[in-house]
Scaffold this active site. Structure first.
Site, PDB file in Angstrom:
ATOM      1  N   ASP A 169       0.830  -1.219   0.000  1.00  0.00           N
ATOM      2  CA  ASP A 169       0.000   0.000   0.000  1.00  0.00           C
ATOM      3  C   ASP A 169       0.860   1.262   0.000  1.00  0.00           C
ATOM      4  O   ASP A 169       1.963   1.276   0.548  1.00  0.00           O
ATOM      5  CB  ASP A 169      -0.918  -0.028   1.240  1.00  0.00           C
ATOM      6  CG  ASP A 169      -2.074   0.956   1.119  1.00  0.00           C
ATOM      7  OD1 ASP A 169      -2.361   1.406  -0.015  1.00  0.00           O
ATOM      8  OD2 ASP A 169      -2.682   1.277   2.155  1.00  0.00           O
ATOM      9  N   ASN A 224     -10.916  -2.086  -5.753  1.00  0.00           N
ATOM     10  CA  ASN A 224     -10.070  -1.183  -6.542  1.00  0.00           C
ATOM     11  C   ASN A 224     -10.665  -0.856  -7.923  1.00  0.00           C
ATOM     12  O   ASN A 224     -10.273   0.127  -8.551  1.00  0.00           O
ATOM     13  CB  ASN A 224      -8.653  -1.755  -6.709  1.00  0.00           C
ATOM     14  CG  ASN A 224      -7.830  -1.728  -5.438  1.00  0.00           C
ATOM     15  OD1 ASN A 224      -6.994  -2.599  -5.202  1.00  0.00           O
ATOM     16  ND2 ASN A 224      -8.041  -0.729  -4.576  1.00  0.00           N
TER      17      ASN A 224
HETATM   18  C1  IPE Z   1      -5.527  -2.599  -0.400  1.00  0.00           C
HETATM   19  O1  IPE Z   1      -5.130  -1.286  -0.560  1.00  0.00           O
HETATM   20  C2  IPE Z   1      -5.529  -3.311  -1.730  1.00  0.00           C
HETATM   21  C3  IPE Z   1      -4.209  -3.498  -2.332  1.00  0.00           C
HETATM   22  C4  IPE Z   1      -3.048  -3.194  -1.800  1.00  0.00           C
HETATM   23  C5  IPE Z   1      -4.230  -4.100  -3.646  1.00  0.00           C
HETATM   24  P1  IPE Z   1      -6.188  -0.124  -0.721  1.00  0.00           P
HETATM   25  O2  IPE Z   1      -5.419   1.143  -0.813  1.00  0.00           O
HETATM   26  O3  IPE Z   1      -7.122  -0.409  -1.829  1.00  0.00           O
HETATM   27  O4  IPE Z   1      -6.979  -0.208   0.654  1.00  0.00           O
HETATM   28  P2  IPE Z   1      -7.889   0.850   1.402  1.00  0.00           P
HETATM   29  O5  IPE Z   1      -9.017   1.189   0.491  1.00  0.00           O
HETATM   30  O6  IPE Z   1      -7.049   2.041   1.695  1.00  0.00           O
HETATM   31  O7  IPE Z   1      -8.327   0.168   2.651  1.00  0.00           O
HETATM   32  C1  IPE Z   2      -1.445   0.243  -3.424  1.00  0.00           C
HETATM   33  O1  IPE Z   2      -1.201   1.601  -3.436  1.00  0.00           O
HETATM   34  C2  IPE Z   2      -1.649  -0.327  -4.804  1.00  0.00           C
HETATM   35  C3  IPE Z   2      -3.044  -0.688  -5.114  1.00  0.00           C
HETATM   36  C4  IPE Z   2      -4.040  -0.638  -4.297  1.00  0.00           C
HETATM   37  C5  IPE Z   2      -3.302  -1.164  -6.451  1.00  0.00           C
HETATM   38  P1  IPE Z   2      -2.380   2.644  -3.461  1.00  0.00           P
HETATM   39  O2  IPE Z   2      -2.732   2.929  -4.874  1.00  0.00           O
HETATM   40  O3  IPE Z   2      -3.519   2.191  -2.620  1.00  0.00           O
HETATM   41  O4  IPE Z   2      -1.699   3.929  -2.831  1.00  0.00           O
HETATM   42  P2  IPE Z   2      -2.358   4.917  -1.776  1.00  0.00           P
HETATM   43  O5  IPE Z   2      -2.787   4.080  -0.617  1.00  0.00           O
HETATM   44  O6  IPE Z   2      -3.506   5.586  -2.458  1.00  0.00           O
HETATM   45  O7  IPE Z   2      -1.253   5.846  -1.422  1.00  0.00           O
HETATM   46 MG    MG Z   3      -3.999   2.456  -0.669  1.00  0.00          MG
END
Ligand code: IPE
Ligand code: IPE
Ligand code: MG
Length: 249
Positions: A21, A69
């Site tokens: 994340d 996502n």
């Molecule tokens: C969790 O991260 C999913 C992945 C790392 C693929 P998100 O960024 O989507 O999670 P939330 O929405 O902040 O909980």
């Molecule tokens: C994790 O990074 C990757 C995916 C969920 C695909 P994020 O895209 O969630 O990055 P933040 O949490 O918005 O910084």
């Molecule tokens: Mg995230």
């Protein structure tokens, strides 16, 4: 000195799961596009995989795309799918040469055709490899995984193939995407968020949880070893008391 040298090689977790994340914030804080963060995150995937392979972690599960996502802006979703295709195509040779076996969990049938194609090819090519099993969680939702298992089991009960008393933890486990894979002893989440986000709810029941402050693109091999080291200094009690589980007692 690397933290790696401090690890007890006899107590390496067999399965480590990671919520990768913070890609978006990593990029945005530098005034860059979120997709740049995702692309740079691939580097951290290489770091984690190399680290896991070096210390013989048997299974490494990476949460790459959740069912939630899909709700992100269209350009980001398309960019992520594109990145997935390019990354798999670009890395498959190196995965194979490093004896890595690629598998997936999640509803991959719903991924765009190009993704499914690259994944199928890479899974096939690496299927006989004996090194680390790299498990990509793609279009993954733990609630969906559990619902799917319940439906499969309920159908067997309805048809009389099994009775109610046949529903054991083991049977449930065997109906999850992770059938045959031990539960993760350790789950790591980067970016400072302290939540599970619909990831491996059943499988994480007794996992040690490690929350790292760094955003995923900054995560290195050393950070991975650090997480393993922290894990090795925890006491896993599984409901018992310290003197029952402590080696020195
Ligand atoms: C969790 O991260 C999913 C992945 C790392 C693929 P998100 O960024 O989507 O999670 P939330 O929405 O902040 O909980
Ligand atoms: C994790 O990074 C990757 C995916 C969920 C695909 P994020 O895209 O969630 O990055 P933040 O949490 O918005 O910084
Ligand atoms: Mg995230």
């Amino acid at each position: 000195m690397s933290v790696k040298d401090k690890l007890d090689l006899n107590r390496i977790p067999s399965h480590v799961a990671i919520i990768m994340d913070g890609n978006g914030r990593w990029a945005q804080e530098q005034g860059k596009m979120r997709l740049f963060g995702h692309a740079t995150g691939v580097e951290a995937v290489r770091e984690a995989l190399t680290a896991a392979s070096e210390i013989n972690v048997k299974h490494l599960t990476l949460y790459a795309f959740s069912t939630e996502n899909w709700n992100r802006p269209k350009e980001e979703v398309e960019g992520l799918m594109d990145l997935l295709v390019k990354t798999i195509a670009g890395e498959v040779e190196s995965l194979h040469n490093n004896d890595v076996r690629l598998t997936t969990i999640g509803n991959t049938n719903e991924l765009p055709d190009a993704c499914r194609f690259e994944l199928q090819e890479a899974i096939k090519k690496t299927s006989k490899n004996k090194g680390t099993n790299l498990i990509l969680a793609l279009n993954y939702s733990s609630k969906y995984e559990i619902r799917r298992a319940i439906k499969a089991i309920a159908a067997d009960v309805k048809s009389g193939t099994i009775g109610l008393n046949d529903i054991t933890d083991e049977l449930i486990q065997n109906n999850l995407y992770t059938a045959g894979i031990p539960d993760p002893e350790l789950m790591i989440r980067t970016s400072g968020e302290i939540r599970i986000s619909n990831f491996l709810l059943w499988q994480l029941a007794y996992s040690e949880l490690h929350f790292a402050q760094k955003y995923w693109p900054d995560f290195t091999k050393e950070d991975f070893f650090q997480a393993i080291y922290a894990y090795q200094n925890r006491e896993r009690r599984f409901g018992m008391i310290s003197s029952q589980v402590n080696d020195n007692s």
